[in-house]
Enzyme design. Sequence first.
Site, mmCIF file in Angstrom:
data_model
loop_
_atom_site.group_PDB
_atom_site.id
_atom_site.type_symbol
_atom_site.label_atom_id
_atom_site.label_comp_id
_atom_site.label_asym_id
_atom_site.label_seq_id
_atom_site.Cartn_x
_atom_site.Cartn_y
_atom_site.Cartn_z
ATOM 1 N N GLU A 94 68.413 30.812 1.072
ATOM 2 C CA GLU A 94 68.972 32.815 1.438
ATOM 3 C C GLU A 94 70.249 32.731 2.654
ATOM 4 O O GLU A 94 70.072 32.099 3.703
ATOM 5 C CB GLU A 94 67.293 34.047 2.059
ATOM 6 C CG GLU A 94 66.369 33.722 0.455
ATOM 7 C CD GLU A 94 65.262 34.404 0.519
ATOM 8 O OE1 GLU A 94 65.043 35.079 -0.720
ATOM 9 O OE2 GLU A 94 64.851 34.635 1.954
ATOM 10 N N CYS A 114 62.629 23.840 5.100
ATOM 11 C CA CYS A 114 62.601 23.473 6.537
ATOM 12 C C CYS A 114 61.266 22.326 7.617
ATOM 13 O O CYS A 114 60.571 21.641 6.483
ATOM 14 C CB CYS A 114 62.126 24.319 7.665
ATOM 15 S SG CYS A 114 62.690 24.380 9.617
ATOM 16 N N CYS A 118 56.712 25.441 12.029
ATOM 17 C CA CYS A 118 56.613 27.293 13.271
ATOM 18 C C CYS A 118 55.561 28.012 12.416
ATOM 19 O O CYS A 118 55.095 28.043 12.065
ATOM 20 C CB CYS A 118 57.326 27.862 13.252
ATOM 21 S SG CYS A 118 58.909 26.585 14.521
ATOM 22 N N CYS A 121 56.131 31.829 11.072
ATOM 23 C CA CYS A 121 58.054 31.151 10.095
ATOM 24 C C CYS A 121 57.545 31.201 8.756
ATOM 25 O O CYS A 121 56.533 30.180 8.133
ATOM 26 C CB CYS A 121 58.555 30.821 10.649
ATOM 27 S SG CYS A 121 60.183 30.771 10.368
ATOM 28 N N CYS A 339 64.516 37.802 10.616
ATOM 29 C CA CYS A 339 64.267 36.463 11.145
ATOM 30 C C CYS A 339 62.422 36.378 10.660
ATOM 31 O O CYS A 339 61.187 36.744 10.707
ATOM 32 C CB CYS A 339 63.889 36.533 13.290
ATOM 33 S SG CYS A 339 65.602 36.365 13.169
HETATM 34 N N1 SAH Z 1 65.408 27.049 13.173
HETATM 35 C C1 SAH Z 1 66.066 27.346 13.594
HETATM 36 C C2 SAH Z 1 66.847 28.457 13.372
HETATM 37 C C3 SAH Z 1 66.128 29.753 12.428
HETATM 38 S S1 SAH Z 1 64.618 30.403 12.934
HETATM 39 C C4 SAH Z 1 65.197 27.740 15.133
HETATM 40 O O1 SAH Z 1 63.050 28.045 15.304
HETATM 41 O O2 SAH Z 1 65.756 28.495 16.115
HETATM 42 C C5 SAH Z 1 65.643 31.622 13.341
HETATM 43 C C6 SAH Z 1 64.334 32.380 14.690
HETATM 44 O O3 SAH Z 1 63.379 33.757 13.703
HETATM 45 C C7 SAH Z 1 63.825 31.561 15.280
HETATM 46 O O4 SAH Z 1 64.230 32.124 17.279
HETATM 47 C C8 SAH Z 1 62.641 32.144 15.175
HETATM 48 O O5 SAH Z 1 62.162 31.248 16.384
HETATM 49 C C9 SAH Z 1 62.143 32.696 14.810
HETATM 50 N N2 SAH Z 1 61.099 33.135 13.614
HETATM 51 C C10 SAH Z 1 60.045 32.775 12.507
HETATM 52 N N3 SAH Z 1 59.559 33.320 13.010
HETATM 53 C C11 SAH Z 1 59.806 34.558 12.838
HETATM 54 C C12 SAH Z 1 59.257 36.078 12.593
HETATM 55 N N4 SAH Z 1 57.883 35.938 11.952
HETATM 56 N N5 SAH Z 1 59.614 36.971 13.731
HETATM 57 C C13 SAH Z 1 60.265 36.603 13.740
HETATM 58 N N6 SAH Z 1 61.204 35.714 14.448
HETATM 59 C C14 SAH Z 1 60.996 34.569 13.698
#
Ligand code: SAH
Length: 346
Positions: A94, A114, A118, A121, A339
């Site tokens: 996406e 990924c 995390c 996420c 995000c």
């Molecule tokens: N892997 C990379 C890029 C993708 S995530 C990274 O971690 O930076 C992009 C951003 O979205 C990151 O800052 C991540 O921590 C955040 N993110 C992940 N899950 C989220 C959620 N449920 N709500 C808000 N931000 C989130």
Amino acid sequence: MISKKKDIRALSKKEIRDFFEGIGDKAYRGNQVYEWLWTKGAHHFEDMTNISKDKRILLQEHFVINHIEVDSIQKSKDGTIKNAVKLHDGLIVESVLIPTKTRTTACVSSQVGCSLDCKFCATARLKKMRNLNPDEIFDQVMAIDKESRLYHSRPLSNVVFMGMGEPLMNYKNVINAIEKITSKEGLGMSPKRITLSTSGVPKMIKKLADDKVKFNLAVSLHSAIQETREQIMPFADKLNLKDLLESLIYWYTKTKRRITYEYIIWEGINDNDDHIDAFLRYCKKVPCKVNLIEYNSIDDDDFKQASTKSIEAYINALEKNRIPVTVRRSRGKDIDAACGQLANKH
Ligand code: SAH
């Protein structure tokens, strides 16, 4: 069916020039084809109208252009557009178009699924299936540029690597894609308008600095206390805060560009004074700014956005210490485009 022919976009300009020389043609024909591929974003040899028909057929016999297909689009009431992008092998990623008053930002994916884990996420639940190729990243950007012109009457202005995947776990292809996005023979976008967001891979952050990249770096920190960070981002036991800090100091020494920390505040996880103090200490080590991100729920009871009061406590502490801080409001929540929500739900 997946073709066995070589993807012409995996070739360098020199290799395409060599191909034409090899068939007794002029090398500059290679430049013309290269321009079709990367400046004009052609997905079909038939589109290359200044190349003779015979040569186009010859190209078709030797190569394919594996390209993405925007499978479906969803539009949010706030103007955000989410593309479900089908890759040549049928997998889906996406990407998101995020409009503001003055900008259009493309949020692109770098992996299918990924590499990292995390807990908060949605993409992490998919596990990594494969890395995206440079052209697959480039195509996402081109597709959003087209949509920006169509729906917002202006070209794309910014690119962020905040879609699915960990860009530093697909280093070579991401760098190659950014070269295509920034080069005059590609989209010609200034690297200042590009931000790579990483969960924090110290070795690769040092490599970025050594490679003298000119784009911006954002780090998803979320906690400056090792124990907490490991709980919410389990990979952090190996890629720990100490090594991360060392790599960020290295980055700043070499590039003189400040880092952006992305930070979500959750109730009962990091909404306390110990966390604020640890974060401030971390922030003071390297010039930085802070982006507080609104948490987007992914149906997990362990995570809940902290209260406004707790968020204000962070903002006050950061401001008191003259650390620039912005609060990023979520966009496209109603279509799961915000995000951390990218998970190929459809
Ligand atoms: N892997 C990379 C890029 C993708 S995530 C990274 O971690 O930076 C992009 C951003 O979205 C990151 O800052 C991540 O921590 C955040 N993110 C992940 N899950 C989220 C959620 N449920 N709500 C808000 N931000 C989130």
